[in-house]
Design a protein around this motif. Structure first.
Motif, PDB file in Angstrom:
ATOM      1  N   ALA A 530       0.837  -1.203   0.000  1.00 27.58           N
ATOM      2  CA  ALA A 530       0.000   0.000   0.000  1.00 27.58           C
ATOM      3  C   ALA A 530       0.875   1.259   0.000  1.00 27.58           C
ATOM      4  O   ALA A 530       0.608   2.220  -0.738  1.00 27.58           O
ATOM      5  N   LEU A 531       1.921   1.248   0.817  1.00 23.27           N
ATOM      6  CA  LEU A 531       2.803   2.413   0.893  1.00 23.27           C
ATOM      7  C   LEU A 531       3.489   2.664  -0.444  1.00 23.27           C
ATOM      8  O   LEU A 531       3.589   3.816  -0.902  1.00 23.27           O
ATOM      9  N   ALA A 532       3.962   1.598  -1.073  1.00 24.20           N
ATOM     10  CA  ALA A 532       4.617   1.752  -2.373  1.00 24.20           C
ATOM     11  C   ALA A 532       3.652   2.342  -3.405  1.00 24.20           C
ATOM     12  O   ALA A 532       4.042   3.173  -4.238  1.00 24.20           O
ATOM     13  N   ALA A 533       2.387   1.920  -3.352  1.00 26.90           N
ATOM     14  CA  ALA A 533       1.400   2.461  -4.294  1.00 26.90           C
ATOM     15  C   ALA A 533       1.150   3.941  -4.036  1.00 26.90           C
ATOM     16  O   ALA A 533       1.063   4.748  -4.978  1.00 26.90           O
ATOM     17  N   TRP A 534       1.035   4.324  -2.751  1.00 29.88           N
ATOM     18  CA  TRP A 534       0.808   5.746  -2.455  1.00 29.88           C
ATOM     19  C   TRP A 534       1.973   6.604  -2.915  1.00 29.88           C
ATOM     20  O   TRP A 534       1.798   7.745  -3.370  1.00 29.88           O
ATOM     21  N   LYS A 535       3.196   6.076  -2.785  1.00 34.34           N
ATOM     22  CA  LYS A 535       4.370   6.858  -3.145  1.00 34.34           C
ATOM     23  C   LYS A 535       4.475   7.110  -4.647  1.00 34.34           C
ATOM     24  O   LYS A 535       5.226   7.997  -5.072  1.00 34.34           O
ATOM     25  N   THR A 536       3.757   6.339  -5.442  1.00 33.97           N
ATOM     26  CA  THR A 536       3.782   6.575  -6.890  1.00 33.97           C
ATOM     27  C   THR A 536       2.921   7.780  -7.285  1.00 33.97           C
ATOM     28  O   THR A 536       3.007   8.252  -8.423  1.00 33.97           O
ATOM     29  N   LEU A 537       2.071   8.243  -6.366  1.00 38.49           N
ATOM     30  CA  LEU A 537       1.169   9.364  -6.671  1.00 38.49           C
ATOM     31  C   LEU A 537       1.817  10.679  -6.255  1.00 38.49           C
ATOM     32  O   LEU A 537       2.396  10.812  -5.162  1.00 38.49           O
ATOM     33  N   ALA A 538       1.697  11.669  -7.100  1.00 38.14           N
ATOM     34  CA  ALA A 538       2.150  13.008  -6.748  1.00 38.14           C
ATOM     35  C   ALA A 538       1.138  13.637  -5.796  1.00 38.14           C
ATOM     36  O   ALA A 538      -0.051  13.283  -5.793  1.00 38.14           O
ATOM     37  N   LEU A 539       1.576  14.588  -4.965  1.00 34.78           N
ATOM     38  CA  LEU A 539       0.658  15.229  -4.020  1.00 34.78           C
ATOM     39  C   LEU A 539      -0.508  15.888  -4.738  1.00 34.78           C
ATOM     40  O   LEU A 539      -1.643  15.915  -4.225  1.00 34.78           O
ATOM     41  N   ALA A 540      -0.257  16.413  -5.925  1.00 33.42           N
ATOM     42  CA  ALA A 540      -1.330  17.087  -6.671  1.00 33.42           C
ATOM     43  C   ALA A 540      -2.428  16.111  -7.087  1.00 33.42           C
ATOM     44  O   ALA A 540      -3.565  16.515  -7.322  1.00 33.42           O
ATOM     45  N   GLU A 541      -2.082  14.837  -7.195  1.00 34.16           N
ATOM     46  CA  GLU A 541      -3.058  13.830  -7.608  1.00 34.16           C
ATOM     47  C   GLU A 541      -3.839  13.264  -6.432  1.00 34.16           C
ATOM     48  O   GLU A 541      -4.769  12.487  -6.635  1.00 34.16           O
ATOM     49  N   MET A 542      -3.481  13.655  -5.208  1.00 36.01           N
ATOM     50  CA  MET A 542      -4.080  13.054  -4.018  1.00 36.01           C
ATOM     51  C   MET A 542      -5.117  13.980  -3.410  1.00 36.01           C
ATOM     52  O   MET A 542      -4.890  15.181  -3.233  1.00 36.01           O
ATOM     53  N   THR A 543      -6.288  13.417  -3.088  1.00 37.22           N
ATOM     54  CA  THR A 543      -7.328  14.154  -2.385  1.00 37.22           C
ATOM     55  C   THR A 543      -6.995  14.173  -0.898  1.00 37.22           C
ATOM     56  O   THR A 543      -6.049  13.532  -0.433  1.00 37.22           O
ATOM     57  N   GLY A 544      -7.798  14.909  -0.143  1.00 43.53           N
ATOM     58  CA  GLY A 544      -7.598  14.935   1.303  1.00 43.53           C
ATOM     59  C   GLY A 544      -7.755  13.549   1.906  1.00 43.53           C
ATOM     60  O   GLY A 544      -7.009  13.137   2.811  1.00 43.53           O
ATOM     61  N   GLN A 545      -8.743  12.805   1.407  1.00 45.22           N
ATOM     62  CA  GLN A 545      -8.932  11.436   1.886  1.00 45.22           C
ATOM     63  C   GLN A 545      -7.725  10.574   1.548  1.00 45.22           C
ATOM     64  O   GLN A 545      -7.297   9.732   2.348  1.00 45.22           O
ATOM     65  N   ASP A 546      -7.166  10.795   0.368  1.00 49.77           N
ATOM     66  CA  ASP A 546      -5.974  10.044  -0.020  1.00 49.77           C
ATOM     67  C   ASP A 546      -4.805  10.348   0.914  1.00 49.77           C
ATOM     68  O   ASP A 546      -4.068   9.443   1.326  1.00 49.77           O
ATOM     69  N   LEU A 547      -4.631  11.628   1.264  1.00 48.28           N
ATOM     70  CA  LEU A 547      -3.523  11.989   2.145  1.00 48.28           C
ATOM     71  C   LEU A 547      -3.665  11.319   3.501  1.00 48.28           C
ATOM     72  O   LEU A 547      -2.693  10.818   4.078  1.00 48.28           O
ATOM     73  N   LEU A 548      -4.901  11.318   4.021  1.00 50.10           N
ATOM     74  CA  LEU A 548      -5.131  10.679   5.304  1.00 50.10           C
ATOM     75  C   LEU A 548      -4.874   9.175   5.223  1.00 50.10           C
ATOM     76  O   LEU A 548      -4.224   8.588   6.094  1.00 50.10           O
ATOM     77  N   ALA A 549      -5.369   8.549   4.158  1.00 51.55           N
ATOM     78  CA  ALA A 549      -5.157   7.112   3.980  1.00 51.55           C
ATOM     79  C   ALA A 549      -3.674   6.792   3.831  1.00 51.55           C
ATOM     80  O   ALA A 549      -3.167   5.799   4.376  1.00 51.55           O
ATOM     81  N   ALA A 550      -2.956   7.652   3.103  1.00 50.76           N
ATOM     82  CA  ALA A 550      -1.526   7.428   2.910  1.00 50.76           C
ATOM     83  C   ALA A 550      -0.779   7.567   4.230  1.00 50.76           C
ATOM     84  O   ALA A 550       0.139   6.787   4.539  1.00 50.76           O
ATOM     85  N   ALA A 551      -1.151   8.557   5.042  1.00 55.71           N
ATOM     86  CA  ALA A 551      -0.492   8.739   6.333  1.00 55.71           C
ATOM     87  C   ALA A 551      -0.760   7.551   7.243  1.00 55.71           C
ATOM     88  O   ALA A 551       0.129   7.074   7.957  1.00 55.71           O
TER      89      ALA A 551
END
Length: 989
Positions: A530-551
């Motif tokens: 999951a962490l590796a998948a999140w790291k492939t996304l740029a911050l601009a591509e991530m929603t607030g929910q995505d940021l929380l899920a990634a954290a």
């Protein structure tokens, strides 16, 4: 007259006798007798030569070479024309090893009597040493000798040598001898020359040999023809075909094919133009037509002027000329050619003409006719359905495709048809009946086709159908198909869903698929993925929910840096006012800064109270030594999520820390009911029930722990830690169920002057006195746990002890005392015992009734240093500091002991150790004045543990030992008697 009879009778007798003597000779083997008739002699001549014959035969039998040969030569000289007597001489010569002389004799006689079978047979039987022929000169010399002395043998030998030297002309010359040529040897030589000529590719010679044979088998004829073809003897083939040989249809085609293969096109053209063979099958004629179409000087003219014998070939001729007309766009000629055939033939060609002439009604009619004739042909179906759509009949096309579905055959064509059907049904899904829709959902054999089925109207929206169609998870599926599979497995098989999302991501690595993998991997607790998948996304591509899920993912994966980066991004977006944010923010302070973490958890609770935040804060409280606060927060968490086993178990542990064992058991049991197979909960419940004194429940949970470890042992070898844990739980299971304990301890001095104050332990019969031997038998009954204070143990006991007193006996049978008392272990975690005991002497002349107050403790003798059996290793180090103090109330005597012992337990068998040890003991007592003694000792004990069961550790122990003591300071002991040896016995039952 009578004299003649007697003369004739005597030779007959001699003949019979000699025949008997020579029954094993070569002559007898040749079936030649010795009578006058058998030798072809008159009686008179037989009478003259017989004595010499008899003498020669006897000499030959005895091995007298000289006599035998002389006698037979004399006979031969007397009767040179007698073949039997010549054979006797030849046999005698051979008998004594003169094969060459025998051969000369027989050869010479054959010249006089040519063709004599007996002479020829005998000559042939003589082995001939082969001549060494190494060159053509040798061969010609051998031939010359053979011409001078002709025989079938020499002809055959010359021929064989000639073949070996590849001199086929000399070998063939031997066949000029008509007699030899007709003989078996001659026929064999002829065949060998032929085969050698073929091998050496001397085709003319081989042809010559075949030509000279009047009778040939079918195989030989075929071989001859093969020779002619191989040698490219084309003129010879023409000559023989003109004679009626090699002119069958197959042979004509083979010869023409040979010309084609070797590229002799001019001769092939001539051959095709000059021959008009009659064929036996349509296939033969088709081959000839092919040659005409390919190699004739004017193929069109050649085929046009050819009159086919077979109907299918007549159709072929039309097919061969029609393409040229079509190529030239001479559609009138093409139409005329087709009209010459029945209407049902060459439909494809008629179809091509109708398309070229834009005759649409005819094109559609022919397409229908072709499809009806070959409905399984997908090309025909594709063509007809397309024409129907072009003709404005899409429903008819859809009906035709639905009727023919599933298409089968070539998957590429099936995909094209399925695409066409999908397009038609997208516009008009009502054209498919329910039964047809059900058929559309049945899995097709090809992965690409199943993938296309999902796109059909009403098929891809049902997860049951998706699983049925794509459940094989073929690697041929595209990203969209894998995504559908993942969505349909997400709820009940999340691991399978993750795999499907990963396959989709591999085929289309975009933000959507990276995000899907990240969420699904987190669901199955594969935090690294999951962490590796999140790291492939740029911050601009991530929603607030995505940021929380990634954290959250980074926190679970232990990647603090990534967690903090995403938290910072949330703060910049103004998303730092949520419970989730502050809960994650608190993690950055753990475990080094617990107070800051508590502040963040408190902020999280103030924003939105959650079980997670309460439980997290409780963990910090527990680690900070605030169990009451931890219990309070965990009670809040459990109240919010009563079915959360993690909070229930955490509450149980916190209550344990807080000393509330009853409530701890209740919380742990509820947690266990939610996760029945959690081994940690089972173990903790064992300890909790043991502290509460619930013996049956303690043993129940201990057995579950033991069973779990035994199951792991069946799957593989246990670790040392697991092995030790199993033993500890067996010890707990046995010890907590124990009520009665019996023990016997004795120390017996082995030398008469031995005295020791080692028996000055608390409760000794005569405190402060030294004795040679001492013994004690005790029985203890446990009343129970938690009787007076929480965590204590109370028991009653009785003991019988004695010593040797002032007597010289070795066994402790003097001054017996009976004691009974109450023993209390007030502290759970320490081996400290308090006792009150009433002592009564059994010998009224020695001792007094008294009441003893006693305190004793055992230090250091626990864990890895205990005397308890250790299941791991080959042995262990043990130590113990024993402290004991007693007050005798009536006599007002005090006694005390301090003893430190260190030992090594060496395992010698399962449940047995040999224990060398050393100890130092200090004893003291006060009876008006204070005195004491100091003792040092070394010894060895043999310890035996017995009666272990599946759930109970050894309940019994027997110790036998010998100890040497040195008394440094003693009471009532001479200085010369301070070195003593003792036998020690200990039994714990």
């Amino acid at each position: 007259m009578k004299k003649e009879n007697r003369v004739g009778f005597r030779p007959r007798l001699i003949s019979l006798a000699m025949a008997s003597l020579l029954s094993s000779s070569a002559v007898a083997q040749a079936a030649i007798g010795t009578s006058a008739a058998e030798l072809g002699l008159s009686n008179y001549r037989h009478f003259v030569i017989y004595p010499h014959l008899e003498k020669g035969l006897n000499a030959q039998k005895r091995g007298d070479e000289k006599t035998a040969i002389e006698e037979f030569e004399y006979i031969h000289q007397q009767v040179p024309d007698s073949v039997p007597l010549t054979l006797y001489l030849a046999e005698a010569l051979r008998h004594f090893g003169h094969d060459d002389r025998a051969s000369e004799l027989l050869t010479r006689e054959l010249k006089r009597q040519p063709g004599n079978a007996l002479l020829e047979t005998q000559l042939a039987a003589i082995p001939v040493k082969p001549e060494q022929i190494h060159s053509r000169a040798d061969l010609l010399a051998q031939e010359k000798r053979c011409d001078a002395n002709v025989s079938d043998r020499c002809r055959s030998e010359v021929g064989e040598n000639a073949l070996r030297l590849k001199a086929l002309d000399i070998a063939q010359a031997q066949l000029k001898d008509a007699k030899f040529s007709a003989s078996p040897q001659g026929l064999a030589l002829r065949n060998e020359i032929l085969q050698r000529a073929i091998y050496l590719k001397e085709w003319q010679r081989a042809d010559d040999i075949f030509s000279r044979q009047f009778t040939l088998s079918a195989v030989q004829k075929q071989q001859w023809f093969d020779v002619l073809l191989a040698g490219h003897l084309d003129k010879r083939i023409d000559e023989l075909q003109a004679q009626g040989k090699f002119d069958t249809p197959d042979e004509v085609l083979v010869y023409a094919g040979s010309l084609e293969t070797r590229g002799d096109i001019p001769r092939l053209q001539t051959y095709l133009a000059q021959h008009k063979p009659r064929f036996e099958s349509a296939q033969q004629e088709q081959r000839w037509l092919y040659l005409l179409s390919r190699y004739s000087a004017d193929p069109q003219r050649a085929q046009g002027g050819y009159s086919a014998q077979f109907a299918e070939n007549r159709r072929y001729l039309v097919g061969a000329t029609l393409p040229a007309a079509l190529k030239a766009k001479d559609y009138a000629t093409a139409t005329s050619l087709l009209a010459s055939l029945p209407a049902g033939e060459m439909l494809d060609e008629r179809y091509a003409v109708s398309v070229a002439t834009h005759n649409n009604p005819e094109t559609l009619r022919l397409a229908r006719q072709i499809y009806v004739r070959h409905p399984a042909n997908l090309t025909n179906l594709d063509r007809l359905s397309w024409l129907l759509m072009q003709a404005g009949r899409p429903r008819e096309a859809a009906g035709l495709l639905l009727q023919r579905y599933p298409f089968g055959g070539d998957s590429r064509q099936a995909r094209s048809l399925l695409t066409r059907l999908s397009g038609l049904l997208d516009s008009h899904p009502e054209w498919a009946t329910p039964a047809q829709k059900a058929r559309l959902a049945q899995p097709l054999p090809d992965a690409d086709l199943r993938q296309m089925q999902i796109a059909l109207p009403g098929v891809g929206n049902d997860c049951a159908t998706v699983r049925q169609l794509l459940g094989d998870m073929s690697p041929a599926y595209n990203a969209e198909a894998w995504s559908k599979v993942a969505e349909c497995y997400r709820d009940d098989l999340p691991g399978v869903a993750l795999y499907a999302f990963q396959q989709s991501e591999a085929r289309q690595p975009d933000a959507y698929h990276h995000r899907a993998v990240a969420y699904q991997a987190y669901q199955v607790k594969d935090y690294a993925t999951a962490l590796a998948a999140w790291k492939t996304l740029a911050l601009a591509e991530m929603t607030g929910q995505d940021l929380l899920a990634a954290a959250n993912t980074a926190q679970a994966a232990g990647d603090a840096a990534s967690r903090d980066n995403w938290l910072l991004a949330m703060q910049k977006r103004g998303l730092d006012n949520t419970e989730s944010y502050w809960w994650l923010h608190a993690q950055r302070y753990l475990p080094a800064q617990p107070q800051l973490a508590l502040n963040d958890f408190t902020k999280a609770i103030s924003v939105q109270p959650s079980a997670r935040a309460y439980a997290s804060r409780a963990t910090v409280y527990r680690q900070s030594g605030q169990p009451a606060a931890a219990v309070s927060d965990l009670q809040q968490a459990v109240a919010m999520e009563p079915e959360n086993s993690a909070w229930q178990s955490a509450l149980g542990y916190a209550l344990w820390d807080n000393g509330d064992y009853a409530q701890s058991r209740a919380a742990l049991e509820k947690a266990l009911s939610q996760v029945p197979d959690d081994p940690a909960l089972v173990r903790q419940l064992t300890y909790v029930n043991e502290r509460t004194g619930d013996i049956p429940q303690t043993q129940l949970y201990a057995r579950r722990v033991i069973d779990e470890i035994n199951n792991m042992a069946e799957a593989g070898a246990l670790t040392d830690e697991q092995n030790q844990q199993r033993y500890d739980f067996r010890r707990l299971h046995e010890d907590i169920g124990r009520r009665w304990t019996f023990s016997f301890d004795s120390s017996i001095g082995l030398n008469s002057g031995a005295t020791s104050s080692a028996n000055n332990g608390v409760g000794g019969a005569a405190p402060g006195q030294s004795h040679r031997s001492y013994g004690q038998l005790e029985a203890e009954y446990r009343l129970g746990r938690n009787m007076l204070v929480d965590g204590d143990m109370l028991s009653v006991y009785s003991r019988l002890f004695a010593d040797t007193g002032d007597s010289g006996v070795a066994l402790p049978v003097k001054d017996p005392m009976l004691g009974a008392g109450l023993r209390w272990k007030p502290l759970y975690d320490y081996s400290l015992y308090l006792a009150i005991e009433e002592q009564v002497p059994l010998d009224r002349h020695h001792g007094e009734t008294d009441t003893m107050l006693r305190a004793s403790a055992s230090l250091f003798n626990n864990g890895e240093f205990s005397d308890e059996w250790h299941p791991n290793g080959s042995g262990w180090f043990a130590q113990n500091l024993y402290l004991d103090a007693a007050q005798y109330v009536r006599q007002d005597i005090q006694a005390w002991t301090a003893d430190y012992r260190a030992s090594w337990h060496q395992k010698v068998a399962h449940g047995q150790t040999v224990e060398p040890y050393a100890h130092i003991q200090v004893n003291g007592y006060r009876d008006g004045k204070t005195t004491g003694s100091q003792i040092g000792g070394v010894g060895v004990r043999w310890n035996i543990w017995t009666n272990e069961t599946q759930y109970d550790a050894w309940p019994h122990k027997i110790s036998l030992g010998v100890e040497y003591q040195r008394t440094f300071k003693s009471i009532n002991q001479d200085s010369g008697e301070r070195n003593n040896t003792f036998l020690t016995v200990g039994v714990h039952w």
